[in-house]
Structures are given as C-alpha cells and as structure tokens.
Design an enzyme around this catalytic site. Structure first.
Site, PDB file in Angstrom:
ATOM      1  N   GLU A   1     -18.216   5.411 -13.923  1.00  0.00           N
ATOM      2  CA  GLU A   1     -16.951   5.816 -13.280  1.00  0.00           C
ATOM      3  C   GLU A   1     -15.726   5.154 -13.894  1.00  0.00           C
ATOM      4  O   GLU A   1     -14.616   5.632 -13.723  1.00  0.00           O
ATOM      5  CB  GLU A   1     -17.010   5.544 -11.767  1.00  0.00           C
ATOM      6  CG  GLU A   1     -17.004   4.082 -11.325  1.00  0.00           C
ATOM      7  CD  GLU A   1     -18.388   3.454 -11.233  1.00  0.00           C
ATOM      8  OE1 GLU A   1     -19.311   3.948 -11.918  1.00  0.00           O
ATOM      9  OE2 GLU A   1     -18.537   2.461 -10.498  1.00  0.00           O
TER      10      GLU A   1
ATOM     11  N   GLY B   1       1.047   1.165  -7.676  1.00  0.00           N
ATOM     12  CA  GLY B   1       0.175   1.339  -8.838  1.00  0.00           C
ATOM     13  C   GLY B   1       0.268   2.753  -9.387  1.00  0.00           C
ATOM     14  O   GLY B   1       0.386   2.968 -10.597  1.00  0.00           O
TER      15      GLY B   1
ATOM     16  N   THR C   1      16.910   3.936   6.246  1.00  0.00           N
ATOM     17  CA  THR C   1      17.040   3.312   4.923  1.00  0.00           C
ATOM     18  C   THR C   1      17.217   1.796   4.991  1.00  0.00           C
ATOM     19  O   THR C   1      17.203   1.125   3.971  1.00  0.00           O
ATOM     20  CB  THR C   1      18.261   3.887   4.160  1.00  0.00           C
ATOM     21  OG1 THR C   1      19.440   3.504   4.865  1.00  0.00           O
ATOM     22  CG2 THR C   1      18.188   5.383   4.031  1.00  0.00           C
ATOM     23  N   LYS C   2      17.384   1.272   6.197  1.00  0.00           N
ATOM     24  CA  LYS C   2      17.699  -0.163   6.322  1.00  0.00           C
ATOM     25  C   LYS C   2      16.642  -1.072   5.682  1.00  0.00           C
ATOM     26  O   LYS C   2      16.994  -2.030   4.966  1.00  0.00           O
ATOM     27  CB  LYS C   2      17.916  -0.520   7.796  1.00  0.00           C
ATOM     28  CG  LYS C   2      18.520  -1.893   8.009  1.00  0.00           C
ATOM     29  CD  LYS C   2      20.001  -1.934   7.642  1.00  0.00           C
ATOM     30  CE  LYS C   2      20.845  -1.610   8.840  1.00  0.00           C
ATOM     31  NZ  LYS C   2      22.233  -1.444   8.652  1.00  0.00           N
TER      32      LYS C   2
ATOM     33  N   GLY D   1       1.666   2.711  -2.880  1.00  0.00           N
ATOM     34  CA  GLY D   1       1.391   3.418  -4.128  1.00  0.00           C
ATOM     35  C   GLY D   1       2.218   2.931  -5.300  1.00  0.00           C
ATOM     36  O   GLY D   1       2.637   3.733  -6.135  1.00  0.00           O
TER      37      GLY D   1
ATOM     38  N   LYS E   1      23.101   7.649   0.135  1.00  0.00           N
ATOM     39  CA  LYS E   1      23.338   6.459   0.962  1.00  0.00           C
ATOM     40  C   LYS E   1      22.626   5.251   0.349  1.00  0.00           C
ATOM     41  O   LYS E   1      23.189   4.149   0.251  1.00  0.00           O
ATOM     42  CB  LYS E   1      22.790   6.749   2.373  1.00  0.00           C
ATOM     43  CG  LYS E   1      23.124   5.716   3.384  1.00  0.00           C
ATOM     44  CD  LYS E   1      22.720   6.219   4.770  1.00  0.00           C
ATOM     45  CE  LYS E   1      22.773   5.093   5.775  1.00  0.00           C
ATOM     46  NZ  LYS E   1      22.198   5.482   7.055  1.00  0.00           N
TER      47      LYS E   1
ATOM     48  N   ASP F   1       7.590 -12.308  -0.592  1.00  0.00           N
ATOM     49  CA  ASP F   1       6.370 -13.112  -0.420  1.00  0.00           C
ATOM     50  C   ASP F   1       6.575 -14.448  -1.133  1.00  0.00           C
ATOM     51  O   ASP F   1       7.070 -14.471  -2.268  1.00  0.00           O
ATOM     52  CB  ASP F   1       5.148 -12.438  -1.082  1.00  0.00           C
ATOM     53  CG  ASP F   1       4.791 -11.094  -0.448  1.00  0.00           C
ATOM     54  OD1 ASP F   1       5.298 -10.817   0.657  1.00  0.00           O
ATOM     55  OD2 ASP F   1       4.026 -10.338  -1.074  1.00  0.00           O
TER      56      ASP F   1
ATOM     57  N   HIS G   1     -21.759   1.393 -14.938  1.00  0.00           N
ATOM     58  CA  HIS G   1     -20.772   2.086 -14.095  1.00  0.00           C
ATOM     59  C   HIS G   1     -19.994   3.126 -14.914  1.00  0.00           C
ATOM     60  O   HIS G   1     -18.933   2.800 -15.455  1.00  0.00           O
ATOM     61  CB  HIS G   1     -19.788   1.077 -13.507  1.00  0.00           C
ATOM     62  CG  HIS G   1     -20.397   0.190 -12.484  1.00  0.00           C
ATOM     63  ND1 HIS G   1     -20.424   0.503 -11.145  1.00  0.00           N
ATOM     64  CD2 HIS G   1     -21.024  -1.000 -12.594  1.00  0.00           C
ATOM     65  CE1 HIS G   1     -21.038  -0.461 -10.473  1.00  0.00           C
ATOM     66  NE2 HIS G   1     -21.409  -1.380 -11.337  1.00  0.00           N
TER      67      HIS G   1
ATOM     68  N   GLY H   1     -23.345  -1.901  -5.243  1.00  0.00           N
ATOM     69  CA  GLY H   1     -23.130  -2.746  -4.088  1.00  0.00           C
ATOM     70  C   GLY H   1     -23.882  -4.050  -4.231  1.00  0.00           C
ATOM     71  O   GLY H   1     -24.668  -4.224  -5.154  1.00  0.00           O
TER      72      GLY H   1
ATOM     73  N   SER I   1       0.811  -1.232   0.000  1.00  0.00           N
ATOM     74  CA  SER I   1       0.000   0.000   0.000  1.00  0.00           C
ATOM     75  C   SER I   1       0.836   1.270   0.000  1.00  0.00           C
ATOM     76  O   SER I   1       0.479   2.249   0.651  1.00  0.00           O
ATOM     77  CB  SER I   1      -0.951   0.060   1.206  1.00  0.00           C
ATOM     78  OG  SER I   1      -1.706  -1.094   1.285  1.00  0.00           O
TER      79      SER I   1
ATOM     80  N   CYS J   1     -25.727   1.816 -10.625  1.00  0.00           N
ATOM     81  CA  CYS J   1     -25.966   0.381 -10.506  1.00  0.00           C
ATOM     82  C   CYS J   1     -26.941   0.077  -9.371  1.00  0.00           C
ATOM     83  O   CYS J   1     -28.119   0.376  -9.499  1.00  0.00           O
ATOM     84  CB  CYS J   1     -24.646  -0.370 -10.395  1.00  0.00           C
ATOM     85  SG  CYS J   1     -24.801  -2.037 -11.048  1.00  0.00           S
TER      86      CYS J   1
HETATM   87  N1  GLN Z   1     -26.377  -6.118  -6.644  1.00  0.00           N
HETATM   88  C1  GLN Z   1     -26.917  -5.514  -7.814  1.00  0.00           C
HETATM   89  C2  GLN Z   1     -26.997  -6.480  -8.983  1.00  0.00           C
HETATM   90  O1  GLN Z   1     -26.352  -7.489  -8.987  1.00  0.00           O
HETATM   91  C3  GLN Z   1     -26.111  -4.276  -8.203  1.00  0.00           C
HETATM   92  C4  GLN Z   1     -24.699  -4.580  -8.570  1.00  0.00           C
HETATM   93  C5  GLN Z   1     -23.815  -3.365  -8.532  1.00  0.00           C
HETATM   94  O2  GLN Z   1     -24.166  -2.346  -7.969  1.00  0.00           O
HETATM   95  N2  GLN Z   1     -22.640  -3.462  -9.136  1.00  0.00           N
HETATM   96  O3  GLN Z   1     -27.705  -6.220  -9.920  1.00  0.00           O
END
Ligand code: GLN
Length: 538
Positions: free
Chosen positions: A513, A23, A194-195, A21, A229, A153, A511, A359, A19, A386
């Site tokens: 986004e 990426g 720095t170790k 950064g 160093k 790892d 989505h 969700g 974590s 969604c």
């Molecule tokens: N759970 C909802 C579905 O499966 C919405 C999925 C989501 O928000 N990505 O349709």
C-alpha cells in the site's frame, strides 16, 4: 529530472483546530507545481518528542507510513508521495526528538566546546540545517515544509522561529508562508465565523510571520464577501484567501486550489520563472474523474482491530480506491472489527472481497483467522498484508494438520509456530526502529497469480515487521498445497503466499500500500480488484 531553480520554500502552518487537512493542502499545492513541471518535495515537521512515529499508537496518530529507506513516519508523508508521485527519504519527517537527539549527540562529542547550548541558536540552527539537507538531497526546485499542530502550541515555538529565520536567510522572495485555518459555521447565528482565523493569524504575526496565503477550510463554500473580510483583517491579498470546502475526494483539492489560481499566485510570489499553465493538470483531472465514478460498485471489507480510526489504514484505503478507479469501478470500503471471536456472517455476506491488514499484538487475531476461514469457504477474494499474510499461513496450517498453529508473537511456547522470529531479531531489545524496515528485493515465482499481477520477476517492496514465515513448515505446507509465490532473492525468506483452488487469495509479508499512486495503482491491488469485480458478477 534536473532542477530549474535554487530551492524555494513554501511553509505551511495550521490555525484554529487540528485535523483540517493541512497535509492534503500541502500535497495539493505540491501537485499543482509538480504538474507545471517542477521538481517538488515535501517535509513534515512533527513537534512531538518521539524520535519517529514507529512507537505511536495508530489510534492516536493514524497509520505509520514507511519510507523506502525504512523510516517510520507520519501519515502525511503518504499523502505527499501519492500526490507528488515521488519517493521521499525518511529524513523528510523531522521531529523534536530527532532535532534534540542530534544536538545533544554533537554536544557530547565536543562539537560546541565552550558554548552554552540553547534553543536559540543551536536547536533552531539544527532545524534549518535538517530542512536544507532534505532540499539538497535531490536538488529540488520547491520544498514544502508543513509544520504539524496549530500555531500557538508551546512545542511548535522553536520551529516557527527557525522557519522565520529561514525566510530571512533565504530571502523573502524565495520563501512564502501559507496558513491553513478553519471557518466554523454557527447554526444558531446562521453564519460563518472568521474570528478564529483572525486570532490565529495574529498569533502567527506575534512570532514575526506574516502569511502570504490563507487557505480557509470549511464544511460548505464561503462567499466572496467573507474572503474579503479575512483579507482585510489578516492583511493578505484578496486573491490569496482561498476556500477549500470539504471535497468529494481528497484528490480534487489540487483542482479546487487551481481554480482559485493559487498556482499562479505561488509562481509569482516566489519568482518561479515558468508559465503556470492550468492545462498541465489535465491528466490529474482525468484521474479525479475516474475516482469519482459512482457505479458499478464492489464491497470490500477491511477486517482489522484499529477500525475505529479509519486513518489507521489510510494507505490501504487509498490503494483500494486507486485500483478500483483504474478498472472503472467504485470501491465501497467497509471497516469490520476483528476484535470478535466470530465475524457477523450477515455483514460478511455483503462483501465481494476481504482484506486483512497489518497489525501488532494478539487482540483481534482470532477474528482475522475467522475472516480467512470465511473467505476459503465462500471463495471470496482475499488479500492479506503483513499480519494478514501471517493469518493466512496460520489458518492454512490449522486446516492442514497443525491444530493450534500460531505466531510466536502471541505465544512463545507453541507446538507449531508457523510464524516465528528470525534469530537476528531475537537479540534486539529496543522497540523503536528495530523491525525489518524499508525496501527489500523480492523474487516472484513464474506461473503464479502473483506473477500474473506483477508481470515481472524482480520487485522491491517496503516492510515493517519482526516475525516471518517459519521455514521449518515450508516444505510440508507446500506439499499440502500452499503456493509460495515470492521469496527474498536468496530464497530464504517467504515473502508472498497464495492459496490453491481459490479465485484469488494472496498474502504478502510486505506493505504494497505504500507504493500505490492514483496514477499508478499497485499491481497486487489492481489484480485483487479485478478478481473482486469478476467474483461480484457471479
Ligand atoms: N506483528 C507482525 C510482525 O511484527 C506483523 C506486523 C505488521 O503487520 N506490520 O511481524
């Protein structure tokens, strides 16, 4: 865009802690090269056994990023797409699960007849093959390969070995290694240490990899003596030890790296015959400037159930920031848990806009419905994505003659299942990769707010869901005022809805986004921000 060179590789490993950064660091180096005019892609290797990220809890790994071709991937692919302004294929996320699955499938087909199938060479060969397949898919000049986790790892070992072999096979002049580490500051001693970096570099050398560049992450800037160093103990060039202290915005990291002349270093190291012209990043500098403005501000609430880990909504957060910057405001984003019966009205009253994200599962659903109700009563701009769109439809139905309306996701014995599962989905028993995933076409209805936002009729957006708007209720809900502003091209699936008599309330089944870029905010997010800006002045 034509490639100029045969693919060169930049491999990024991590040391000390996770974590930090990696990426963003990878994406930022990619951005520099992209600005120089090269064709750049990035690959993320996740050494876990899951085939993809689709079945991982967002609390553990953050958001699941969906590629245009419908792969559920690690959120780093989102950083790559935003920084590089590319669309990556899902195969750009390599997991131990995918590698082993394909090797075992080949063994069952008799593909290795007579051979004993082993980690070396079969798994390592397959890893290299997958990296090369990605690079060849679009003739990239440079491919960044980020190895998840930290060096040492157990599960990364086959990947490190494959990457070492890749360097040998492609030639040292075509492959370089960047090690990203963390330099802790010890308050008691009053100094940076720095170790841990020395140790993790040593660990890397023990598998035959000498880093060419060490990127030192730290909370505050480290001084040049310390860089010296690290160069000395880790056996890298002084100018190849760069420090990226925590930045005001992640989009600033390419500029910090560029100030350290990392672009020039890479260009020389892997023999890219171009002029590393820093002025080519001027457009990016402008974007960063607009992202750093501090006022005027608007407050936007994300009402969701995974709010404890902000990374769960990372693409949404970034999309809001891109859109805000593009209209000259700063978005203060507040995360509100929907895992409540009723949301705190004082907290709600501070919001200029409400976003309900996607969700899964029932927990937090009623809180989201409460947010919809609040937005309706107070005319606050509302954006449902969604599951958020499904909440908008459910609440609209409850307020318009369908008490107890709900989604079949939470109860399969409903009187009014306004959100329901499609017949094809009902036959599916497996959980992984079986949703409606990836890009689908959508048709926008003219004369709607959605059309105003997009300005075109035909769009394409990425999906990740099982449930859909139930057409049995379509006509009646429309009669009651619900606006259907986008559907699948055959008009069968409802993709976008709008509330009537509301300043801005749009819900989309996809989505958006995943397609926002800092230089190209998504039209729906931009329109949402414009409405918020308008509303906050009233
Ligand atoms: N759970 C909802 C579905 O499966 C919405 C999925 C989501 O928000 N990505 O349709």
């Amino acid at each position: 865009m034509e490639r100029i060179f045969l693919t060169k590789y930049i491999i990024i490993t991590g040391g000390v802690v996770s974590s930090i950064g990696k990426g963003i660091t990878s994406a930022s180096m990619g951005r520099i090269l992209r600005s120089y005019g090269l064709k750049v892609a990035a690959i993320k290797i996740d050494p876990y056994l899951n085939w993809d990220s689709g079945t991982l809890n967002p609390y553990q790994h953050g958001e699941v990023f969906v590629t245009h071709d419908g792969m559920e991937t690690d959120l780093d692919l989102g950083h790559y797409e935003r920084f590089l302004d590319v669309e990556l294929d899902g195969l750009a996320n390599i997991t131990t699960g995918k590698v082993y699955e394909s090797v075992i499938a080949k063994e069952r087909e008799g593909g290795y007849l007579g051979e004993c199938v082993q980690v070396i060479p079969h798994i390592t060969n397959r890893i290299k093959e997958m990296i090369r397949e990605n690079s060849e898919s679009a003739d990239y000049d440079v491919v960044l390969v980020e190895l998840g986790g930290t060096v040492g790892d157990i599960e990364s070992q086959p990947f490190l070995e494959a990457l070492r072999q890749l360097r040998n096979e492609e030639g040292r002049e075509n492959v370089m290694f960047v090690h990203v580490t963390f330099i802790p500051y010890l308050n008691a001693a009053g100094e940076f240490k720095t170790k841990p970096t020395q140790h993790s570099t040593k660990e890397l050398r023990s598998v035959g990899i000498n880093p060419d560049v060490i990127v030192c992450r730290s909370q505050e800037p480290i001084d040049d003596a310390l860089r010296g160093k690290i160069a000395h103990f880790c056996d890298v060039d002084y100018e190849a030890v760069v420090n990226t202290p925590d930045a005001g915005t992640i989009y600033e990291v390419p500029l910090v790296l560029e100030e350290h002349n990392i672009g020039e270093f890479i260009v020389k190291r892997i023999g890219l015959d171009i002029e590393p012209d820093s002025s080519k990043l001027d457009e990016w500098r402008e974007i960063v400037k607009s992202l750093k403005i501090t006022e005027p501000t608007v407050n936007i609430g994300i009402v969701g159930k995974y709010v404890e880990l902000e990374d769960s909504y990372i693409s949404i957060r970034e999309s809001l920031l891109h859109a805000a910057a593009s209209i000259g405001v700063k978005a203060n984003i507040k995360f509100l848990s929907s895992d409540v019966e009723e949301l705190d009205r004082d907290a709600m009253s501070e919001l200029n806009g409400i976003l309900i994200p996607g969700g899964f599962g029932e927990r937090g659903f009623e809180g989201k419905l409460d947010a919809v109700e609040y937005a309706i009563e107070n005319n606050v701009p509302l954006f449902g994505i969604c599951l958020g769109m499904q909440c908008m439809v459910t609440q609209f139905a409850r307020l318009n003659g369908y008490p107890g309306a709900n989604s079949s996701e939470f109860d399969d014995n409903l009187e009014f299942p306004v959100i329901d599962m499609m017949e094809e989905q009902k036959k599916i028993k497996n959980m992984g990769g079986t949703m409606r995933l990836g890009s689908y076409d959508c048709k926008i209805v003219e004369g709607t707010k959605t059309f105003e936002a997009y300005g075109v009729i035909d769009i394409e957006e990425r999906h990740r869901h099982r449930y859909e708007f139930n057409n049995d209720f379509r006509q009646d809900l429309q009669d009651k005022g619900l606006i259907i502003s986008g559907t699948s091209p055959d008009d069968f699936l409802v993709e976008i809805v709008e509330f009537p008599n509301h300043p801005w309330a749009i819900g989309c089944q996809f989505h958006p986004e995943f397609k926002s870029r800092p230089n190209r905010p998504h039209p729906l997010f931009k329109s949402f921000l414009e409405a918020i800006n308008e509303f906050s002045k009233n």
